[in-house]
Design an enzyme around this catalytic site. Structure first.
Site, PDB file in Angstrom:
ATOM      1  N   HIS A  62       0.945  -1.356   0.282  1.00  0.00           N
ATOM      2  CA  HIS A  62      -0.376  -0.455   0.246  1.00  0.00           C
ATOM      3  C   HIS A  62       1.020   1.471   0.170  1.00  0.00           C
ATOM      4  O   HIS A  62       1.805   0.864  -0.208  1.00  0.00           O
ATOM      5  CB  HIS A  62      -1.100  -0.205   0.917  1.00  0.00           C
ATOM      6  CG  HIS A  62      -1.763  -0.894   1.298  1.00  0.00           C
ATOM      7  ND1 HIS A  62      -1.914  -1.587   2.906  1.00  0.00           N
ATOM      8  CD2 HIS A  62      -2.408  -1.917   0.343  1.00  0.00           C
ATOM      9  CE1 HIS A  62      -2.606  -3.118   2.599  1.00  0.00           C
ATOM     10  NE2 HIS A  62      -2.803  -3.348   1.258  1.00  0.00           N
ATOM     11  N   LYS A  72       6.290   5.861   6.667  1.00  0.00           N
ATOM     12  CA  LYS A  72       5.983   6.002   7.895  1.00  0.00           C
ATOM     13  C   LYS A  72       7.256   5.048   9.066  1.00  0.00           C
ATOM     14  O   LYS A  72       8.014   5.134   7.850  1.00  0.00           O
ATOM     15  CB  LYS A  72       5.638   4.338   7.356  1.00  0.00           C
ATOM     16  CG  LYS A  72       3.946   4.450   6.540  1.00  0.00           C
ATOM     17  CD  LYS A  72       3.256   3.787   6.684  1.00  0.00           C
ATOM     18  CE  LYS A  72       1.894   3.742   5.946  1.00  0.00           C
ATOM     19  NZ  LYS A  72       1.870   2.590   4.600  1.00  0.00           N
ATOM     20  N   TYR A 132       2.243   1.810  13.624  1.00  0.00           N
ATOM     21  CA  TYR A 132       3.290   3.092  12.678  1.00  0.00           C
ATOM     22  C   TYR A 132       2.293   4.162  12.373  1.00  0.00           C
ATOM     23  O   TYR A 132       1.508   3.977  12.410  1.00  0.00           O
ATOM     24  CB  TYR A 132       3.305   2.148  10.606  1.00  0.00           C
ATOM     25  CG  TYR A 132       1.053   1.676  10.297  1.00  0.00           C
ATOM     26  CD1 TYR A 132       0.278   2.191   9.527  1.00  0.00           C
ATOM     27  CD2 TYR A 132       1.048   0.448  10.643  1.00  0.00           C
ATOM     28  CE1 TYR A 132      -0.291   1.576   9.433  1.00  0.00           C
ATOM     29  CE2 TYR A 132      -0.531   0.344  10.289  1.00  0.00           C
ATOM     30  CZ  TYR A 132      -0.770   0.518  10.066  1.00  0.00           C
ATOM     31  OH  TYR A 132      -2.280  -0.171   9.355  1.00  0.00           O
ATOM     32  N   ASP A 170      -6.696  -6.673  -1.129  1.00  0.00           N
ATOM     33  CA  ASP A 170      -5.695  -6.907  -1.513  1.00  0.00           C
ATOM     34  C   ASP A 170      -5.651  -8.294  -2.954  1.00  0.00           C
ATOM     35  O   ASP A 170      -4.220  -8.492  -2.939  1.00  0.00           O
ATOM     36  CB  ASP A 170      -4.759  -7.359  -0.183  1.00  0.00           C
ATOM     37  CG  ASP A 170      -4.216  -6.551   0.673  1.00  0.00           C
ATOM     38  OD1 ASP A 170      -4.297  -5.069   0.097  1.00  0.00           O
ATOM     39  OD2 ASP A 170      -3.644  -5.585   2.198  1.00  0.00           O
TER      40      ASP A 170
END
Length: 181
Positions: A62, A72, A132, A170
Site C-alpha cells: 500500500h 511511515k 506505524y 489486497d
C-alpha cells in the site's frame, strides 16, 4: 539511537540505544530531533496506527499518493513480522527495488519508509501487533497499491503460499507494470 542505511535510497533502519539492568530496560523509541539530524528527513508524525493480525496475514503493498503521500515509521510491538518497503519513486536510483526486515519486540528495530514507497508486512508469529507512525493523514482517494506477489518484484514474504491470508482489497491489487502508484 543508531540509523542504518538500507539498500534503498532514503529508507532507514532505526536501532535504539537500550539501557538495561536487572529491573528491565529503557529506551527512547523515537526522538524527532535526533532522527532529523541523523537522516536529514522530516520526522514530524501526525497519525499513529496499530493493527493486530494472526499468522499468515499479509497486508500490502500500500501507499498514499500525491499531496497525501505518507512516510511511515514502523515497528512490531508483539510477535514477529516481515516488513517490506518497495521504492516506487520513478526518479529514484532504487526504483522497483525492495527491502525486507524482521521486526520484533526483542530486536526493537524500526523501519523508516519514506514517501513514495509501497509498504506491506507478513505475520510470522501466532499473532502480531504492528505499529506505524505516519507523517500525513490517511486519504482514501489517494490510495495506491501493488500486488503482493508481483512477479517483477519477486518479494519473498517468508511464508508458505498456502498460509497467506489476504483481505479482499489486497487480493485485487494492481501489478507493478500497471504503475498504479
Amino acid at each position: 539511537m543508531k540509523i542504518k542505511e538500507t539498500p534503498l535510497k532514503d529508507c532507514y533502519i532505526i536501532e535504539p540505544t537500550i539501557f538495561e539492568d536487572d529491573r528491565g530496560y529503557f529506551f527512547e523509541k523515537y526522538n524527532q530531533q535526533k532522527f532529523e539530524e541523523l537522516t536529514g528527513m522530516n520526522g514530524h508524525f501526525v497519525q499513529d496506527n496499530i493493527s493486530k493480525s494472526s499468522y499468515g496475514v499479509l497486508r500490502g503493498l500500500h501507499l498514499q499518493k500525491g499531496e497525501h503521500a505518507q512516510a511511515k515509521l514502523v515497528s512490531c510491538l508483539e510477535g514477529k513480522v516481515f516488513d517490506v518497503a518497495v521504492d516506487l519513486r520513478k526518479d529514484s536510483p532504487t526504483f522497483g527495488k525492495w527491502f525486507g526486515i524482521e521486526l520484533t519486540p526483542e530486536n526493537k528495530l524500526q523501519l523508516y519508509v519514506p514517501r513514495g514507497f509501497g509498504h506491506g508486512f507478513s505475520v510470522l508469529s501466532e499473532t502480531a501487533i504492528f505499529s506505524y507512525k505516519c507523517d500525513n493523514f490517511y486519504n482514501k482517494e489517494s490510495e495506491g497499491n501493488v500486488m503482493w506477489n508481483d512477479p517483477e518484484l519477486n518479494i519473498d514474504w517468508k511464508l508458505p503460499l498456502e498460509a497467506v491470508q489476504l483481505s479482499d482489497k489486497d487480493k485485487a491489487l494492481a501489478s507493478f507494470s500497471e504503475r498504479n502508484f
